[in-house]
Scaffold this active site. Structure first.
Site, PDB file in Angstrom:
ATOM      1  N   SER A 223      -5.945  -2.815  16.463  1.00 42.25           N
ATOM      2  CA  SER A 223      -5.018  -1.979  15.691  1.00 42.25           C
ATOM      3  C   SER A 223      -3.586  -2.191  16.196  1.00 42.25           C
ATOM      4  CB  SER A 223      -5.463  -0.514  15.788  1.00 42.25           C
ATOM      5  OG  SER A 223      -4.796   0.286  14.843  1.00 42.25           O
ATOM      6  N   ASP A 288     -11.546  -2.295   5.541  1.00 45.82           N
ATOM      7  CA  ASP A 288     -10.455  -1.735   6.338  1.00 45.82           C
ATOM      8  C   ASP A 288      -9.115  -2.062   5.674  1.00 45.82           C
ATOM      9  OD1 ASP A 288      -8.788  -0.775   8.313  1.00 45.82           O
ATOM     10  OD2 ASP A 288      -9.356  -2.265   9.820  1.00 45.82           O
ATOM     11  N   HIS A 325     -12.141   1.086  10.271  1.00 42.73           N
ATOM     12  CA  HIS A 325     -11.182   0.577  11.252  1.00 42.73           C
ATOM     13  C   HIS A 325     -11.701   0.697  12.686  1.00 42.73           C
ATOM     14  CE1 HIS A 325      -7.221  -0.814  12.377  1.00 42.73           C
ATOM     15  NE2 HIS A 325      -6.988   0.254  13.130  1.00 42.73           N
TER      16      HIS A 325
END
Length: 406
Positions: A223, A288, A325
């Site tokens: 991320s 995602d 995610h």
């Protein structure tokens, strides 16, 4: 999780041939390699103190010597953490203060633990086939880091691209990510140096220490941490930190990232791709949406490994962004993804209970509680006087002393 002929194949697994022919079907040794590096990122989440009421919020629970023993790594003795990374986050976007946090510095900025630098031990180097230096970056956890995510405008990347960026173009990257990577705070012992210089200084030290050995540099992140890993990897190569002072030869640098937002524009991508000793494998989960952000003015970097965890019979139907995610969900997908035209089979026997470690991902038929990875009594300890107090930080570890050494 490392096994098979991974020591003999390490250059191939790290992208020497750009992973040609290894992604569909996904090579089993590459699966194990990706999961092992994913676990090293997961260590940053497990050890991070996220309780906002804690006076230690934003720091690491454990000293470096204990980190890998206290978190879930398949081979905790194969690496040793040598330096912690701290980053400064600011509350300003376009000159306006969005948050006025009660941070440890008492201002509109704060310093948080963002990850670590580690190196393979003698045991690990023997198993891996070389002395691997790893830089691991975590994803967004603190409010001011969300503010950094919102700084969508592009900023010049010339400061980290060195002479490699001097080709007449003007490579640019996400202003918020660049700020986290390059900002320093003279008022904080822990981030008196920027996260960038903390890492580069340590990488240079390790490169010199192990200059007579075969070495690799692996930069990993999830991320927000994936974008910082992208900046860090290109910085290491563009500014020649992947060579020892008395040698002109470069060691390979590989970025392995999961669920990465876009980091820079097309010029940045072009500079990244033409660096000869730099590779990136970017793992994306099809449902995602974060990897499509920001949608305008940015370009994807590296080789993409596309998985789709919706194919897994172990997971509940994807109903929220958090599940798609989630890093453990990505690692589960790597363990079993067979491609678009085949089923889902756990080629790597990774415990499915791990996907419920923090998020609600596992199908309801499996008796695994949601968010089961918690510390005993959430680190509330009953003292000799009968009162409960929060002890979420190793009492023998003083981050301020580490700051003195930066």
């Amino acid at each position: 999780m490392f096994s098979g002929d991974m020591a003999g194949r390490w250059r191939e697994l790290h992208g020497s041939e750009h992973w040609d022919g290894m992604l569909d079907p996904l090579d089993v040794d590459l699966r194990r390699c990706l999961i092992a590096y994913g676990e090293m990122i997961m260590a940053t989440y497990e050890a991070f103190i996220g309780e906002s009421r804690s006076p230690n919020a934003g720091l690491c629970r454990y000293p470096r010597a204990d980190l890998f023993r206290r978190v879930d790594l398949s081979h905790p003795g194969w690496y040793a953490a040598t330096r912690y990374i701290y980053a400064t986050a600011s509350a300003e976007v376009h000159g306006k203060v969005l948050l006025r946090p009660l941070c440890r510095q008492g201002c509109g900025r704060e310093c948080n633990w963002m990850g670590y630098v580690a190196v393979a031990t003698d045991e690990g180097a023997a198993a891996l086939g070389r002395r691997d230096i790893v830089v691991a970056w975590r994803g967004t956890q603190r409010a001011l880091e969300w503010v950094a995510d919102l700084k969508l405008t592009l900023a010049s990347a010339a400061g980290i691209l060195g002479p490699e960026g001097a080709d007449g173009s003007d490579p640019s990257v996400h202003r918020g990510y660049l700020s986290l990577y390059t900002s320093a705070d003279e008022g904080s012992k822990l981030s008196k140096q920027s996260a960038r210089m903390q890492v580069l200084t340590e990488v240079a030290r390790l490169m010199d220490k192990y200059k007579d050995e075969e070495t690799s540099i692996t930069v990993v992140g999830h991320s927000l941490g994936a974008t910082l890993a992208t900046l860090n990897a290109v910085d290491i190569v563009a500014n020649a930190y992947n060579k020892s002072p008395d040698s002109d030869s470069r060691v390979p640098v590989t970025a392995t990232v999961f669920g990465s937002p876009r980091t820079g524009d097309r010029d940045f991508r072009d500079v990244f791709h033409r660096l000869p000793s730099l590779r990136m494998l970017r793992v994306r989960n099809r449902p995602d949406r974060i990897p499509h952000y920001p949608p305008v003015g940015y370009a994807d970097v590296g080789v993409e490994l596309l998985i789709d965890t919706r194919r897994s019979p172990f997971l509940k139907p994807h109903g929220n962004e958090s599940q798609s995610h989630d890093l453990e969900c990505h690692l589960h997908g790597i363990a079993g993804w067979q491609g678009d035209h085949r089923g889902f089979e756990l080629v790597v026997d990774r415990d499915v209970a791990l996907v419920n470690k923090f998020d609600d991902c596992l199908a309801d038929e499996y008796p695994v509680p949601v968010g089961w990875k918690v510390h005993n009594n959430k680190n509330m300890v009953k003292g000799p006087d009968g009162r409960w107090v929060l002890e979420d930080h190793d009492p023998d570890y003083d981050e301020e002393e580490e700051g003195d050494n930066l």
